[in-house]
Motif scaffolding. Structure first.
Motif, PDB file in Angstrom:
ATOM      1  N   ARG A 130       0.846  -1.196   0.000  1.00 20.65           N
ATOM      2  CA  ARG A 130       0.000   0.000   0.000  1.00 20.65           C
ATOM      3  C   ARG A 130       0.883   1.247   0.000  1.00 20.65           C
ATOM      4  N   LYS A 133      -1.256   7.143  -2.697  1.00 22.35           N
ATOM      5  CA  LYS A 133      -1.510   7.751  -4.013  1.00 22.35           C
ATOM      6  C   LYS A 133      -0.220   8.251  -4.659  1.00 22.35           C
ATOM      7  N   GLY A 136       2.007   5.264  -5.553  1.00 26.93           N
ATOM      8  CA  GLY A 136       1.501   4.542  -6.713  1.00 26.93           C
ATOM      9  C   GLY A 136       1.863   5.249  -8.012  1.00 26.93           C
ATOM     10  N   GLU A 140       4.409   3.853 -10.968  1.00 25.73           N
ATOM     11  CA  GLU A 140       4.037   3.788 -12.391  1.00 25.73           C
ATOM     12  C   GLU A 140       5.097   4.465 -13.254  1.00 25.73           C
ATOM     13  N   GLN A 161      -6.807  -6.864  -3.922  1.00 21.03           N
ATOM     14  CA  GLN A 161      -7.124  -5.453  -4.162  1.00 21.03           C
ATOM     15  C   GLN A 161      -5.906  -4.707  -4.714  1.00 21.03           C
ATOM     16  N   ALA A 162      -4.729  -4.957  -4.157  1.00 20.49           N
ATOM     17  CA  ALA A 162      -3.505  -4.296  -4.631  1.00 20.49           C
ATOM     18  C   ALA A 162      -3.125  -4.782  -6.025  1.00 20.49           C
ATOM     19  N   ARG A 164      -5.001  -5.279  -8.418  1.00 23.81           N
ATOM     20  CA  ARG A 164      -5.834  -4.595  -9.416  1.00 23.81           C
ATOM     21  C   ARG A 164      -5.459  -3.128  -9.592  1.00 23.81           C
ATOM     22  N   THR A 165      -4.489  -2.628  -8.829  1.00 22.39           N
ATOM     23  CA  THR A 165      -4.119  -1.217  -8.938  1.00 22.39           C
ATOM     24  C   THR A 165      -3.258  -0.980 -10.174  1.00 22.39           C
ATOM     25  N   ALA A 166      -3.274   0.254 -10.635  1.00 20.73           N
ATOM     26  CA  ALA A 166      -2.517   0.618 -11.842  1.00 20.73           C
ATOM     27  C   ALA A 166      -1.019   0.485 -11.621  1.00 20.73           C
ATOM     28  N   TRP A 167      -0.540   0.858 -10.438  1.00 20.64           N
ATOM     29  CA  TRP A 167       0.901   0.807 -10.183  1.00 20.64           C
ATOM     30  C   TRP A 167       1.395  -0.634 -10.190  1.00 20.64           C
ATOM     31  N   LYS A 169       0.013  -3.259 -11.754  1.00 20.65           N
ATOM     32  CA  LYS A 169      -0.053  -3.753 -13.129  1.00 20.65           C
ATOM     33  C   LYS A 169       1.095  -3.185 -13.966  1.00 20.65           C
TER      34      LYS A 169
END
Length: 182
Positions: A130, A133, A136, A140, A161-162, A164-167, A169
Motif C-alpha cells: 500500500r 496515491k 503509486g 508507475e 485489491q492491490a 488490481r491497482t494501476a501501479w 499492473k
C-alpha cells in the motif's frame, strides 16, 4: 499397462517441453525465456526456483519481488543483485520506504546519471503493498522508465485489491514478477 495420472501429467509436460524446445528440469517444464535478450520481458511471472534460470538467460531492467516469506524474498533479491553485479552494475542505491518517504527524490535519483558507474542497481523496499496515491504514481513512472539501470522492488505479499491497482499492473507488465508464496 496404463499410466497413473501423475505419470501421465509428467509425460505430457515433458512432451510439451520437447515440442517447445524448452528445458526439462526436475520433472517440470522450465519456461522458455525470450529469444532476444534486448526485447522487453513484458509480463513474466516466475517462481523463486525459476529465477536463476531467468537470470542466466538475461537481466531484465525491472524485478518485482513480492511474497509472504521474507527469507525467500531476500534470497531472490540477492540473486538479482549478484546477476546485476556480474553485468557491470557497480553502484547500488537502496531506498527503504516509510511514512515520510520522498517519492520525488526517488524519481530524481532514478532519472539522474551516475558519476561512478555505467549501470546502477536501484533497490526499493516497500513495507507493505500500500504505497499510497503519491507512491503509486511514482511506481508507475518508475515502471515506464527506459534505461540501463536495474530496478528491484521488494514488498510483502500482495492481496487481490492491490493486484488490481494501476501501479502494480505497471510494475508487473514492465519486468519480471517473482511471486514468493508459502
Amino acid at each position: 499397462m496404463p499410466l497413473s495420472v501423475k505419470a501421465a501429467n509428467k509425460l505430457s509436460c515433458v512432451l510439451k517441453c520437447v515440442a517447445t524446445r524448452s528445458k526439462v528440469s526436475s520433472g517440470a517444464c522450465a519456461r522458455p525465456w525470450p529469444a532476444d535478450p534486448d526485447k522487453p520481458f513484458g509480463h513474466l511471472l516466475v517462481q523463486p526456483h525459476e529465477l536463476d534460470g531467468q537470470l542466466r538467460h538475461s537481466l531484465a531492467s525491472l524485478y518485482l519481488i513480492a511474497g509472504d516469506e521474507p527469507l525467500q524474498v531476500q534470497e531472490a533479491s540477492g540473486a538479482v543483485r549478484a546477476a546485476a553485479r556480474a553485468v557491470g552494475c557497480s553502484e547500488r542505491l537502496v531506498f527503504d520506504v516509510d511514512r515520510s518517504f520522498d517519492w520525488d527524490a526517488l524519481l530524481m535519483q532514478a532519472d539522474s546519471m551516475s558519476l561512478f558507474a555505467e549501470r546502477r542497481l536501484i533497490e526499493l523496499r516497500l513495507p507493505s503493498a500500500r504505497p499510497g496515491k503519491a507512491g503509486g504514481a511514482a511506481l508507475e513512472k518508475l515502471a515506464s522508465r527506459d534505461c540501463e539501470d536495474v530496478c528491484v522492488v521488494t514488498m510483502p505479499a500482495v492481496d487481490g485489491q492491490a493486484r488490481r491497482t494501476a501501479w502494480f499492473k505497471a510494475l508487473q507488465q514492465s519486468g519480471v514478477h517473482v511471486d514468493v508464496r508459502v
